[in-house]
Design an enzyme around this catalytic site. Structure first.
Site, PDB file in Angstrom:
ATOM      1  CB  CYS A 188      17.075  25.078   9.290  1.00  0.00           C
ATOM      2  SG  CYS A 188      17.648  26.182   7.940  1.00  0.00           S
TER       3      CYS A 188
ATOM      4  NE  ARG B 127      20.682  25.362  11.752  1.00  0.00           N
ATOM      5  CZ  ARG B 127      19.823  25.215  13.119  1.00  0.00           C
ATOM      6  NH1 ARG B 127      20.185  24.385  13.962  1.00  0.00           N
ATOM      7  NH2 ARG B 127      19.054  26.301  13.144  1.00  0.00           N
TER       8      ARG B 127
END
Length: 202
Positions: free
Chosen positions: A7, A13
């Site tokens: 990411c 994430r």
């Protein structure tokens, strides 16, 4: 199979995805990294808490994307199409490994993605060739301007292809409250479950 999740900053994430997959497939060879990450940052507290309440431990620290990491991975799964674009442009030698997480667990739009990979490869080849032929013949500002003009049509074709795809991005919870992180966790779990099934051959 060695999997690398990617990411932007690698504090929410991609480490969440890494922790979920390790929990779902014990012994999985998996790491996470960020395109703009620095080394050894702790994961986001909300990300840790959201996973902990789901019985999943998140204890990895951040690391930047490197050629060595990309070489290590058999599969590189990004959280968004933009992350994938960035990797293709910066590390074109590994682009056969790049997918968004959603794309990889879905069978939709495979032809478009294959066309996009070819377009990106052609774009990078033209870009490298143009720079090689013109470097030293003009200033860096002029070179950048002419390079932009030279590749404009190719970039527009790439953008047009991408706009025909469905949204393959995992929502970014950064800066949000716990409810936002729960929403992202739910989204990630759905796709990690599909990935785990594929890795387990079920």
């Amino acid at each position: 199979m060695k999997i690398l999740f990617v990411c932007t900053g690698n504090t929410c994430r991609s480490p969440m995805a890494e922790a979920l997959l390790k929990h779902k497939v014990p012994g999985a060879e998996v790491q996470s990294a960020g395109i703009f990450a620095v080394n050894n940052q702790r994961p986001n507290d909300h990300a840790v808490d959201a996973l902990q309440q789901d019985g999943v431990v998140l204890d990895s620290t951040s690391q930047p994307v490197t050629g060595k990491l990309l070489q290590w991975a058999d599969l590189v799964l990004t959280m968004t199409t933009q992350h994938k674009q960035s990797l293709i442009l910066e590390y074109p030698d590994f682009q056969e490994k790049y997918y968004t997480l959603k794309e990889y667990v879905s069978n939709n739009d495979k032809k478009i993605w294959n066309d996009l990979k070819k377009q990106y490869a052609d774009y990078e080849e033209k870009r490298s060739r143009f720079i090689h032929h013109n470097q030293g013949k003009m200033g860096s500002h002029e070179l950048e301007k002419q390079l932009h003009d030279y590749l404009q049509d190719d970039w527009e074709k790439i953008q047009k292809l991408e706009s025909s795809l469905i949204n393959y991005d995992i929502s970014d919870p950064f800066g949000g409250d716990m409810e936002i992180y729960w929403k992202t966790l739910k989204e990630l779990k759905q796709h990690i479950n599909e990935l785990a099934k594929e890795l387990n051959g079920t």
